[in-house]
Design a protein around this motif. Structure first.
Motif, mmCIF file in Angstrom:
data_model
loop_
_atom_site.group_PDB
_atom_site.id
_atom_site.type_symbol
_atom_site.label_atom_id
_atom_site.label_comp_id
_atom_site.label_asym_id
_atom_site.label_seq_id
_atom_site.Cartn_x
_atom_site.Cartn_y
_atom_site.Cartn_z
ATOM 1 N N HIS A 28 -61.137 84.814 -25.931
ATOM 2 C CA HIS A 28 -60.596 83.462 -26.099
ATOM 3 C C HIS A 28 -59.879 83.362 -27.453
ATOM 4 O O HIS A 28 -58.746 82.881 -27.548
ATOM 5 C CB HIS A 28 -61.764 82.463 -26.017
ATOM 6 N N GLU A 32 -55.793 82.621 -28.412
ATOM 7 C CA GLU A 32 -55.338 81.512 -29.262
ATOM 8 C C GLU A 32 -54.633 82.017 -30.521
ATOM 9 O O GLU A 32 -53.589 81.500 -30.914
ATOM 10 C CB GLU A 32 -56.518 80.622 -29.691
ATOM 11 N N GLU A 116 -59.529 71.708 -24.963
ATOM 12 C CA GLU A 116 -58.763 72.319 -23.869
ATOM 13 C C GLU A 116 -58.354 71.263 -22.846
ATOM 14 O O GLU A 116 -57.237 71.271 -22.336
ATOM 15 C CB GLU A 116 -59.584 73.406 -23.161
ATOM 16 N N GLU A 153 -55.068 78.797 -20.383
ATOM 17 C CA GLU A 153 -56.130 77.816 -20.631
ATOM 18 C C GLU A 153 -57.086 77.713 -19.445
ATOM 19 O O GLU A 153 -58.222 77.289 -19.608
ATOM 20 C CB GLU A 153 -55.534 76.431 -20.936
ATOM 21 N N HIS A 156 -60.064 79.763 -20.044
ATOM 22 C CA HIS A 156 -60.801 79.205 -21.190
ATOM 23 C C HIS A 156 -61.725 78.082 -20.728
ATOM 24 O O HIS A 156 -62.910 78.038 -21.066
ATOM 25 C CB HIS A 156 -59.842 78.640 -22.247
HETATM 26 FE FE LIG Z 1 -57.321 77.674 -25.094
#
Ligand SMILES: [Fe+2]
Length: 254
Positions: A28, A32, A116, A153, A156
């Motif tokens: 993750h 990012e 998110e 995303e 995530h």
């Molecule tokens: Fe994210």
């Protein structure tokens, strides 16, 4: 990282919890922030901006913008870390016998999940604006870049939701062996995070966005007209003290 196997009464074999410190957090983070020479979302957003607005800004302007938005890119000093930890300890919400590191990590995961979710609204908006070939440069490629960020995303949200659900379904162990229902533990952290997110962060975010709009328009003779028209299109209103607030209330989560 806490010792997850000793944090819960039940087995965590084969769960997402067991993978948090075996790649999930790291993967993750790399999405990012990038890793080595590979750019992450942080740089992809700047590339999308530079494509769309057709003239790359300098790193200096980027640093100044981050400062204006209250984002400090300098690494935390040891004393700052100690102060932050003490502050967090004083506002902990779980029973004292629960490992504070576990509380910190789960709080962070919930905070990330809420970010998110609210970011997904921004991404859809950015994709539409930056994909509008009448409005911005790049023949739509800036919007395509945002769509790539948006598709990252999905996992995530999925891993955070899965691991947090697994934790809520388990029995949490205190340091002296006391047992706490996971659903109660998650609720305590979740309720605080949602209250912070919809009340505090929402207000901070719209005020910092407004600051950026005003900064971009400064020096233009029609700045007031443009801002008035922008405000007329949504539910954000100007308060007497000059700050802005969302009169329509926070957008529903999800
Ligand atoms: Fe994210």
């Amino acid at each position: 990282m806490p010792d997850f196997t000793r944090s819960f009464d039940e087995d965590i074999d084969g769960t997402a919890i067991a993978h948090i410190d075996r790649g999930l957090f790291e993967a993750h983070a790399r999405d990012e922030a990038g890793y080595g020479d590979v750019a992450g979302h942080d740089r992809m957003w700047f590339v999308a901006r530079d494509i769309a607005f057709d003239h790359p800004v300098t790193a200096d302007q980027t640093a100044r913008m981050l400062t204006r938005m209250g984002l400090d890119a300098t690494p935390l000093s040891a004393s700052k870390v100690t102060r932050l930890r003490q502050g967090a300890l004083s506002r902990r919400v779980l029973p004292d016998d629960i490992d504070f590191t576990l509380e910190t990590v789960v709080s962070r995961m919930i905070g990330l999940l809420l970010i998110e979710i609210s970011a997904s609204h921004t991404f859809r908006w950015a994709e539409a604006v930056l994909g509008d070939t009448d409005l911005v440069a790049g023949e739509g490629s800036a919007g395509v870049l945002v769509s790539f960020i948006r598709s990252d995303e999905t996992p995530h949200v999925a891993w955070l939701r899965t691991a947090l659900s697994e934790m809520g379904d388990r029995t949490w162990l205190g340091s002296g062996g006391a047992k706490h229902a996971g659903g109660d533990m998650i609720s305590l952290l979740w309720d605080r995070a949602v209250a912070d997110s919809v009340l505090l962060r929402r207000s901070e975010n719209i005020n910092s966005a407004m600051g950026e709009v005003e900064h971009a328009l400064s020096g233009r003779s029609d700045a007031v007209d443009i801002i008035d028209e922008m405000l007329s299109l949504g539910s954000v209103v100007r308060l007497d003290d000059g700050t802005v607030a969302d009169a329509g209330g926070p957008a529903p989560l999800g």
